[in-house]
Design an enzyme around this catalytic site. Structure first.
Site, PDB file in Angstrom:
ATOM      1  N   LYS A 124      46.000  55.062  18.165  1.00  0.00           N
ATOM      2  CA  LYS A 124      46.809  56.101  17.514  1.00  0.00           C
ATOM      3  C   LYS A 124      46.410  57.438  18.104  1.00  0.00           C
ATOM      4  CE  LYS A 124      49.926  56.500  14.246  1.00  0.00           C
ATOM      5  NZ  LYS A 124      50.889  55.480  13.765  1.00  0.00           N
ATOM      6  N   ASP A 164      55.653  58.757  15.608  1.00  0.00           N
ATOM      7  CA  ASP A 164      55.160  58.675  14.228  1.00  0.00           C
ATOM      8  C   ASP A 164      55.648  59.974  13.572  1.00  0.00           C
ATOM      9  OD1 ASP A 164      53.149  56.943  12.474  1.00  0.00           O
ATOM     10  OD2 ASP A 164      52.621  59.010  12.052  1.00  0.00           O
TER      11      ASP A 164
HETATM   12  P1  NDP Z   1      59.190  61.468  10.190  1.00  0.00           P
HETATM   13  O1  NDP Z   1      58.501  62.635  10.776  1.00  0.00           O
HETATM   14  O2  NDP Z   1      60.493  61.026  10.755  1.00  0.00           O
HETATM   15  O3  NDP Z   1      59.434  61.681   8.621  1.00  0.00           O
HETATM   16  C1  NDP Z   1      58.354  61.942   7.773  1.00  0.00           C
HETATM   17  C2  NDP Z   1      58.890  62.196   6.373  1.00  0.00           C
HETATM   18  O4  NDP Z   1      57.793  62.239   5.470  1.00  0.00           O
HETATM   19  C3  NDP Z   1      59.601  63.538   6.244  1.00  0.00           C
HETATM   20  O5  NDP Z   1      60.567  63.457   5.241  1.00  0.00           O
HETATM   21  C4  NDP Z   1      58.444  64.458   5.836  1.00  0.00           C
HETATM   22  O6  NDP Z   1      58.841  65.637   5.161  1.00  0.00           O
HETATM   23  C5  NDP Z   1      57.656  63.554   4.920  1.00  0.00           C
HETATM   24  N1  NDP Z   1      56.255  63.969   4.953  1.00  0.00           N
HETATM   25  C6  NDP Z   1      55.443  63.987   6.020  1.00  0.00           C
HETATM   26  N2  NDP Z   1      54.234  64.459   5.707  1.00  0.00           N
HETATM   27  C7  NDP Z   1      54.300  64.744   4.394  1.00  0.00           C
HETATM   28  C8  NDP Z   1      53.352  65.262   3.473  1.00  0.00           C
HETATM   29  N3  NDP Z   1      52.098  65.580   3.856  1.00  0.00           N
HETATM   30  N4  NDP Z   1      53.759  65.415   2.185  1.00  0.00           N
HETATM   31  C9  NDP Z   1      55.023  65.092   1.810  1.00  0.00           C
HETATM   32  N5  NDP Z   1      55.956  64.611   2.645  1.00  0.00           N
HETATM   33  C10 NDP Z   1      55.597  64.431   3.905  1.00  0.00           C
HETATM   34  O7  NDP Z   1      58.125  60.279  10.225  1.00  0.00           O
HETATM   35  P2  NDP Z   1      58.358  58.709  10.094  1.00  0.00           P
HETATM   36  O8  NDP Z   1      59.508  58.431   9.199  1.00  0.00           O
HETATM   37  O9  NDP Z   1      58.330  58.140  11.448  1.00  0.00           O
HETATM   38  O10 NDP Z   1      56.994  58.260   9.391  1.00  0.00           O
HETATM   39  C11 NDP Z   1      56.869  58.167   7.971  1.00  0.00           C
HETATM   40  C12 NDP Z   1      55.692  57.261   7.643  1.00  0.00           C
HETATM   41  O11 NDP Z   1      55.924  55.949   8.203  1.00  0.00           O
HETATM   42  C13 NDP Z   1      54.323  57.686   8.221  1.00  0.00           C
HETATM   43  O12 NDP Z   1      53.306  57.286   7.312  1.00  0.00           O
HETATM   44  C14 NDP Z   1      54.211  56.859   9.497  1.00  0.00           C
HETATM   45  O13 NDP Z   1      52.857  56.691   9.878  1.00  0.00           O
HETATM   46  C15 NDP Z   1      54.836  55.559   9.030  1.00  0.00           C
HETATM   47  N6  NDP Z   1      55.321  54.666  10.072  1.00  0.00           N
HETATM   48  C16 NDP Z   1      56.212  55.082  11.003  1.00  0.00           C
HETATM   49  C17 NDP Z   1      56.691  54.207  11.964  1.00  0.00           C
HETATM   50  C18 NDP Z   1      57.725  54.602  12.964  1.00  0.00           C
HETATM   51  O14 NDP Z   1      58.130  53.726  13.735  1.00  0.00           O
HETATM   52  N7  NDP Z   1      58.182  55.830  13.007  1.00  0.00           N
HETATM   53  C19 NDP Z   1      56.218  52.820  12.018  1.00  0.00           C
HETATM   54  C20 NDP Z   1      55.339  52.455  10.931  1.00  0.00           C
HETATM   55  C21 NDP Z   1      54.906  53.370  10.024  1.00  0.00           C
HETATM   56  P3  NDP Z   1      58.746  67.058   5.933  1.00  0.00           P
HETATM   57  O15 NDP Z   1      59.834  66.984   6.972  1.00  0.00           O
HETATM   58  O16 NDP Z   1      58.961  68.076   4.894  1.00  0.00           O
HETATM   59  O17 NDP Z   1      57.379  67.116   6.547  1.00  0.00           O
HETATM   60  O1  2IT Z   2      52.505  53.259  12.516  1.00  0.00           O
HETATM   61  C1  2IT Z   2      53.188  52.647  13.370  1.00  0.00           C
HETATM   62  O2  2IT Z   2      53.184  51.417  13.446  1.00  0.00           O
HETATM   63  C2  2IT Z   2      54.007  53.442  14.293  1.00  0.00           C
HETATM   64  N1  2IT Z   2      54.061  54.666  14.159  1.00  0.00           N
HETATM   65  C3  2IT Z   2      54.755  52.770  15.398  1.00  0.00           C
HETATM   66  C4  2IT Z   2      53.847  52.511  16.574  1.00  0.00           C
HETATM   67  C5  2IT Z   2      54.521  51.988  17.811  1.00  0.00           C
HETATM   68  O3  2IT Z   2      53.789  51.860  18.800  1.00  0.00           O
HETATM   69  O4  2IT Z   2      55.723  51.706  17.814  1.00  0.00           O
END
Ligand code: NDP
Ligand code: 2IT
Length: 451
Positions: A124, A164
């Protein structure tokens, strides 16, 4: 915790006392491993070694903003474990990013990637850069500066980053362009790429879709389904948006979404038209979820409050909850609110959104609970499929990738469910995921001589 495992946990705390998120992730895994170590005492050496990352790289990221001022951010890549494949895991750009958070995420990634069944190790990375309010040019300059150091530490067979929080298609494009220029080669060194330069169909959708496929499997163990189910979703980014879409596909009714400023509650349900408006708001206009309440009728908007125990989103009465924003967004008392509201299943879309107290509350009250390392593994699994397509220089169709993703999620569900059963943790997906993820890494690490 059994004594030999407890000693490992104590050594983690003693070595890095100021890394609470990392401690939390390690404790949750170690808590599950008692019966495994009892059956295979030689695995304790794997446990000892796997709590220390193989390598951590930290670097300076200088970049000029639109006013001509120099900004200096910090970049980190944690290369946690490569015993079953190249390091693989996302990059997070958020002001809260620090070594503790990236180590927790890298550690989780090791088990998650193992669960996908694909040959991927765990890593990561990211930066304390805040993309909010930055112009496209600023984001581009930042990404180029970030990659001007990271490129020498990654590679298609070495370490393959992805997105992420704060890193989506735009950022991956700028990062990939800079890598290609510096390395003077075109390889699948990043995933989540655009379709015109080696990306995979369904990768943007994969985490959210996979989450809902997994939750569907959980519900079916109790003879239930998404048909007519009300669903609370937090976040409004990549994972939340496509979770919402798949819930609609399966006949469910999403009623909430949020960002860090607050959440909306739509009692009539977020339908496809409203969801596509949210996607445009978040992905193109980069606006705030509050605007949903101004745009549509009869919406409640609640601003987030800084105090703990104040996330009223979880006071919504729903059948299913899908936390898709960030770590520790549901604590013990917020979990109790969901339980009081009659929740049947909670599946983590985000990484570690539920505190240990929240998880305990769900398990004690018989709520089906899926940890992120199992239920959000569809994103990285599809990244694995993107790597395969890049290696064979082919592109699979939408249907092909989606059906592989669905099959992987069904397998992860089956594996975690059956492993929990086998080791005496019946119905506990947390233990099932930790043990099943661990076994493959432990076996390969031991056969290779624990290096
Ligand atoms: P994005 O940046 O697309 O979206 C994040 C969302 O979460 C936004 O709505 C954001 O609001 C909110 N958010 C982020 N930080 C905070 C905080 N500290 N407090 C409140 N709201 C918050 O990210 P993703 O959708 O990609 O990721 C969301 C979660 O999913 C994370 O935990 C990530 O690690 C996990 N994840 C993502 C994967 C992927 O493929 N993208 C795969 C597996 C897990 P704001 O815009 O106001 O910050
Ligand atoms: O938390 C996660 O699994 C991710 N943000 C996706 C990682 C990836 O390599 O696609």
């Amino acid at each position: 915790m059994d004594t030999s495992i407890k000693n490992v946990y104590d050594s983690v705390i003693a070595r890095d006392p100021d890394q609470p998120e990392f401690h939390q992730a390690v404790e949750e895994v170690l808590d599950s491993l008692g019966p495994v170590i009892e059956a295979n005492p030689e695995y304790i050496d794997v446990v000892k070694s796997m709590v220390e990352p193989e390598r951590v790289i930290q670097f300076r990221i200088p970049w000029y903003d639109d006013e001509g001022n120099l900004n200096v951010n910090r970049g980190i890549r944690v290369q946690f474990n490569s015993s079953i494949g190249p390091y693989k895991g996302g990059l997070r750009f958020h002001p809260s990013v620090n070594l503790s958070i990236l180590k927790f995420l890298g550690f989780e990634q090791v088990f998650k990637n193992s669960l996908t069944g694909l040959p991927m190790g765990g890593g990561k990375g990211g930066s304390d850069f805040d993309p909010k309010g930055k112009s496209d040019s600023e984001v581009r300059r930042f990404c180029q500066s970030f990659m001007s150091e990271l490129w020498r530490h990654i590679g298609a067979d070495l370490d393959v980053p992805a997105g992420d929080i704060g890193v989506g298609g735009r950022e991956i494009g700028y990062l990939f362009g800079m890598y290609r220029k510096l390395a003077n080669e075109f390889t699948g060194v990043l995933t989540g790429k655009g379709l015109s330069y080696g990306g995979s169909l369904i990768r943007p959708e994969a985490t959210g879709y996979g989450l809902v496929y997994f939750a569907r499997e959980m519900l079916s163990t109790k003879g239930k389904s998404f048909e007519g189910a009300s669903v609370a979703i937090s976040g409004s980014g990549n994972v939340a948006q496509y979770a919402c879409e798949k819930v609609l596909d399966l006949g469910g009714k999403p009623v909430t979404m949020s960002d860090s400023s607050g959440f909306i509650y739509d009692s009539s349900g977020i339908d496809r038209e409203k969801l596509s408006w949210i996607m445009d708001l978040k992905n193109n206009r980069r606006g705030r979820i509050k605007e949903y309440a101004d745009k549509f009728e009869n919406i409640e908007y609640t601003e987030s409050k800084p105090e703990p125990n104040s996330n009223e989103l979880w006071a919504t009465n729903v059948d299913v909850a899908l936390p898709c924003a960030t770590q520790n967004e549901i604590n013990g008392s917020e979990a109790q609110l969901l339980v009081d509201g009659g929740v049947i299943a909670v599946a983590e879309g985000a990484n570690m959104p539920c505190t240990p107290e929240a998880v305990e509350c769900f398990l004690e009250n018989g709520v089906l609970f899926a940890p992120g390392k199992a239920s959000n593994a569809g994103g990285v699994a599809t990244s694995g499929l993107e790597m395969s397509q890049n290696s064979i220089r082919m592109n699979w169709s939408r249907e092909e990738v989606d059906s592989k993703l669905e099959e992987i999620m069904i397998n992860i569900h089956k594996n975690t469910f059956e492993t929990a059963e086998k080791y005496g943790f019946s119905g506990n997906y947390v233990a099932g995921a930790n043990i099943a993820g661990f076994l493959k890494v432990a076996e390969s690490s031991l056969s290779q001589g624990i290096l």
